[in-house]
Design a protein around this motif. Structure first.
Motif, PDB file in Angstrom:
ATOM      1  N   MET A  32       8.970 -12.703   0.929  1.00 27.81           N
ATOM      2  CA  MET A  32       7.551 -12.672   1.288  1.00 27.81           C
ATOM      3  C   MET A  32       7.407 -11.918   2.601  1.00 27.81           C
ATOM      4  O   MET A  32       8.319 -11.887   3.415  1.00 27.81           O
ATOM      5  N   VAL A  33       6.260 -11.300   2.767  1.00 29.75           N
ATOM      6  CA  VAL A  33       5.957 -10.564   3.987  1.00 29.75           C
ATOM      7  C   VAL A  33       4.614 -11.053   4.488  1.00 29.75           C
ATOM      8  O   VAL A  33       3.672 -11.244   3.716  1.00 29.75           O
ATOM      9  N   GLU A  35      -0.918  -2.204  -1.087  1.00 26.69           N
ATOM     10  CA  GLU A  35      -0.130  -0.988  -0.899  1.00 26.69           C
ATOM     11  C   GLU A  35       1.335  -1.311  -0.597  1.00 26.69           C
ATOM     12  O   GLU A  35       2.247  -0.635  -1.054  1.00 26.69           O
ATOM     13  N   LEU A  36       1.548  -2.365   0.173  1.00 23.84           N
ATOM     14  CA  LEU A  36       2.901  -2.793   0.513  1.00 23.84           C
ATOM     15  C   LEU A  36       3.658  -3.221  -0.741  1.00 23.84           C
ATOM     16  O   LEU A  36       4.808  -2.814  -0.961  1.00 23.84           O
ATOM     17  N   LEU A  37       3.024  -4.011  -1.581  1.00 27.30           N
ATOM     18  CA  LEU A  37       3.655  -4.451  -2.829  1.00 27.30           C
ATOM     19  C   LEU A  37       3.953  -3.268  -3.747  1.00 27.30           C
ATOM     20  O   LEU A  37       5.021  -3.196  -4.349  1.00 27.30           O
ATOM     21  N   GLU A  38       3.013  -2.348  -3.826  1.00 25.26           N
ATOM     22  CA  GLU A  38       3.211  -1.169  -4.673  1.00 25.26           C
ATOM     23  C   GLU A  38       4.372  -0.319  -4.161  1.00 25.26           C
ATOM     24  O   GLU A  38       5.243   0.094  -4.930  1.00 25.26           O
ATOM     25  N   HIS A  39       4.409  -0.090  -2.880  1.00 27.74           N
ATOM     26  CA  HIS A  39       5.455   0.732  -2.270  1.00 27.74           C
ATOM     27  C   HIS A  39       6.828   0.077  -2.408  1.00 27.74           C
ATOM     28  O   HIS A  39       7.836   0.755  -2.582  1.00 27.74           O
ATOM     29  N   SER A  91       6.524 -21.754  -9.846  1.00 27.51           N
ATOM     30  CA  SER A  91       5.102 -21.785 -10.182  1.00 27.51           C
ATOM     31  C   SER A  91       4.371 -20.559  -9.640  1.00 27.51           C
ATOM     32  O   SER A  91       4.884 -19.825  -8.805  1.00 27.51           O
ATOM     33  N   SER A  92       3.163 -20.373 -10.116  1.00 31.03           N
ATOM     34  CA  SER A  92       2.357 -19.212  -9.747  1.00 31.03           C
ATOM     35  C   SER A  92       1.982 -19.231  -8.268  1.00 31.03           C
ATOM     36  O   SER A  92       1.642 -20.269  -7.713  1.00 31.03           O
ATOM     37  N   LEU A  93       2.033 -18.062  -7.670  1.00 28.01           N
ATOM     38  CA  LEU A  93       1.628 -17.914  -6.273  1.00 28.01           C
ATOM     39  C   LEU A  93       0.154 -17.559  -6.152  1.00 28.01           C
ATOM     40  O   LEU A  93      -0.421 -17.657  -5.070  1.00 28.01           O
ATOM     41  N   THR A  94      -0.460 -17.147  -7.253  1.00 25.79           N
ATOM     42  CA  THR A  94      -1.836 -16.635  -7.192  1.00 25.79           C
ATOM     43  C   THR A  94      -2.882 -17.738  -6.997  1.00 25.79           C
ATOM     44  O   THR A  94      -4.060 -17.429  -6.880  1.00 25.79           O
ATOM     45  N   VAL A 152      -0.984 -12.611  -1.904  1.00 24.81           N
ATOM     46  CA  VAL A 152      -1.200 -11.466  -2.781  1.00 24.81           C
ATOM     47  C   VAL A 152       0.131 -11.158  -3.461  1.00 24.81           C
ATOM     48  O   VAL A 152       1.164 -11.052  -2.795  1.00 24.81           O
ATOM     49  N   THR A 153       0.105 -11.052  -4.780  1.00 24.98           N
ATOM     50  CA  THR A 153       1.307 -10.721  -5.554  1.00 24.98           C
ATOM     51  C   THR A 153       1.009  -9.496  -6.410  1.00 24.98           C
ATOM     52  O   THR A 153      -0.155  -9.103  -6.556  1.00 24.98           O
ATOM     53  N   PRO A 154       2.025  -8.920  -7.026  1.00 30.03           N
ATOM     54  CA  PRO A 154       1.757  -7.807  -7.949  1.00 30.03           C
ATOM     55  C   PRO A 154       0.877  -8.241  -9.130  1.00 30.03           C
ATOM     56  O   PRO A 154       0.213  -7.420  -9.748  1.00 30.03           O
ATOM     57  N   ASP A 155       0.860  -9.547  -9.438  1.00 24.56           N
ATOM     58  CA  ASP A 155       0.090 -10.058 -10.577  1.00 24.56           C
ATOM     59  C   ASP A 155      -1.324 -10.500 -10.212  1.00 24.56           C
ATOM     60  O   ASP A 155      -2.085 -10.909 -11.092  1.00 24.56           O
TER      61      ASP A 155
END
Length: 195
Positions: free
Chosen positions: A131-132, A143-147, A175-178, A184-187
């Motif tokens: 995690m960041v 953008e960080l997750l995408e990069h 379990s889900s982080l969302t 914020v996750t990629p999902d």
């Protein structure tokens, strides 16, 4: 089963457990500063200047998140990447083998380094979750997750002291982080951060 969240490594397990016990007792008494000082004594290299602000002594962001994780019962190590070398990070991964890593990203100039370190950690420890958080990460989460292309599991926006223990618990439970505030996750993203 505690999830390890680092950031430094080498330890004598019996002595380490005793030190962690002292830190937790200090936290239970509300003495965050002494708990952080106790954590720093465990380090191979002390954190430099991380506890000062205009009002005197006050834990830095990483130290406050570490204190919250300790309070939640997790084993925590700190590695100040401003004064440590990449080899120190590699040594921590190899000797401690954390289950989760948290990066505090407070300067946009450090984005490439954090992404590179997250990728390195993912290659070395494929099951380790990352995690960041931090000021800059809050503004560029997507953008960080995408990069990072899968090397970072989530970005924590807002105050990490509240949500970081919840993230680690969600990592451990699978379990889900969302559903977590500010995550914020990629999902997808959770509700807005509380603070």
């Amino acid at each position: 089963d505690d999830v390890n969240v680092p950031v430094v490594a080498e330890r004598d397990d019996r002595a380490h457990r005793a030190q962690v016990r002292v830190q937790r007792e200090l936290l239970a008494q509300g003495d965050v500063h002494r708990a952080v000082a106790a954590a720093q004594r465990r380090l191979q290299r002390p954190l430099e200047g991380a506890l000062r602000d205009a009002d005197g002594i006050n834990g830095g962001i990483g130290e406050r998140v570490a204190a919250a994780l300790l309070q939640a019962g997790h084993d925590v190590r700190l590695l100040d990447l401003q004064v440590s070398e990449r080899k120190d990070f590699q040594d921590a991964l190899d000797s401690w083998r954390p289950e989760a890593i948290g990066f505090s990203l407070n300067y946009l100039a450090n984005v490439p380094e954090v992404v590179d370190l997250a990728r390195h950690a993912r290659r070395r420890l494929p099951h380790c979750r990352t995690m960041v958080g931090g000021h800059s990460a809050s503004f560029i989460a997507a953008e960080l997750l995408e990069h990072a292309d899968g090397a970072i599991d989530c970005v924590v926006r807002g105050e990490g002291e509240v949500v970081a223990p919840q993230v680690i618990d969600a990592f451990a439970a699978g379990s889900s982080l969302t559903k977590l505030s500010g995550v914020v996750t990629p999902d997808g993203s959770g509700p807005p951060p509380l603070l």
